[in-house]
Design an enzyme around this catalytic site. Structure first.
Site, short mmCIF file in Angstrom:
data_model
loop_
_atom_site.label_atom_id
_atom_site.label_comp_id
_atom_site.label_asym_id
_atom_site.label_seq_id
_atom_site.Cartn_x
_atom_site.Cartn_y
_atom_site.Cartn_z
CG ASP A 94 -2.83 -4.36 1.94
OD1 ASP A 94 -4.01 -4.39 2.34
OD2 ASP A 94 -1.99 -3.56 2.37
CE1 TYR A 123 -5.77 2.76 -4.06
CE2 TYR A 123 -8.11 2.89 -3.54
CZ TYR A 123 -6.83 2.45 -3.23
OH TYR A 123 -6.63 1.69 -2.11
CE1 TYR A 134 -2.40 -2.66 -2.01
CE2 TYR A 134 -3.63 -4.66 -2.53
CZ TYR A 134 -3.60 -3.33 -2.14
OH TYR A 134 -4.79 -2.67 -1.89
CD GLU A 168 -2.13 0.81 -3.95
OE1 GLU A 168 -1.59 1.28 -2.93
OE2 GLU A 168 -3.27 0.33 -3.95
CB CYS A 181 0.55 2.19 7.78
SG CYS A 181 2.24 1.81 7.24
CB CYS A 199 -0.91 0.00 1.23
SG CYS A 199 -1.91 1.50 1.38
CB CYS A 249 19.24 -4.69 3.90
SG CYS A 249 19.97 -4.70 2.26
#
Length: 214
Positions: free
Chosen positions: A135, A88, A140, A100, A203, A57, A212
């Site tokens: 999602d 959208y 996504y 997105e 969120c 998202c 990482c």
């Protein structure tokens, strides 16, 4: 047909022939970023570089990057598909092929591309294919959309590095696509800096918890 079947989206990106037709006119967006007070659209300051990230998202993804020192501006939108100037709702149907995404314009003298990649990898789960957490849908998917050949090479090297770190923790293969930016379509005004306007808004970002090593 169950309610779940009714809202199930295609798990594959449609072909150009299958995609929705879209429209010729561009979606209007505000002139300035509500947090950074910088232009949302080019031209950007001299020396600015651009990259586009897809990591679920786009509301939460954009906030991650506008909080990063050295980022000049951010904007949410759509890329990686076929439909010109999609809405959208059209992107969410799964029938445009778009992802997105968040456009990040940054000053490489203040923040390196590697630092942005580290933020990207650690802020979502790049192993989930056509979804991010709860999602689900092609919009996504994880993606890095590069503006230069150098960005593309550095991004590919970072994928290999992070893949090794994930494998050590028993996680599956990275599904992130790394490609050139085709065209970035700005999302509707109410999506721009959404979590600044709606601090308690949704969120769905969640990383793997694996650092990482960039």
């Amino acid at each position: 047909m169950s309610i779940f079947d009714r809202y199930r989206k295609p798990a594959v990106i449609p072909t150009a022939e299958q995609a929705l037709p879209g429209r010729a006119h561009k979606i209007a967006v505000p002139s300035l970023h509500t947090v950074l007070n910088t232009p949302l659209q080019p031209p950007f300051p001299a020396g600015t570089e651009r990259v586009v990230f897809g990591m679920g998202c786009f509301w939460g993804a954009e906030r991650k990057f506008w909080q990063q020192e050295g980022v000049c501006t951010t904007a949410v939108g759509y890329c990686g598909g076929h439909t010109p100037n999609p809405s959208y709702e059209e992107v969410c149907s799964g029938m445009t092929g778009h992802n997105e995404v968040v456009l990040v314009a940054f000053d490489p003298a203040r923040v390196s591309f590697q630092e942005l990649l580290k933020l990207f990898w650690e802020s979502h789960n790049p192993t989930e294919g056509m979804r991010q957490g709860n999602d689900v849908g092609t919009q996504y998917r994880s993606g890095i959309y590069c503006s230069t050949a150098e960005q593309k090479a550095v991004a590919a090297a970072s994928l290999e590095l992070y893949q090794g770190a994930l494998a050590e923790e028993g996680l599956p293969a990275v599904t992130t696509e790394i490609v050139d930016i085709d065209e970035f379509y700005y999302a509707e005004s109410y999506h721009q800096q959404y979590l600044d306007k709606n601090p308690g808004g949704y969120c769905g970002l969640g990383g793997t918890g694996v650092s990482c090593p960039l």
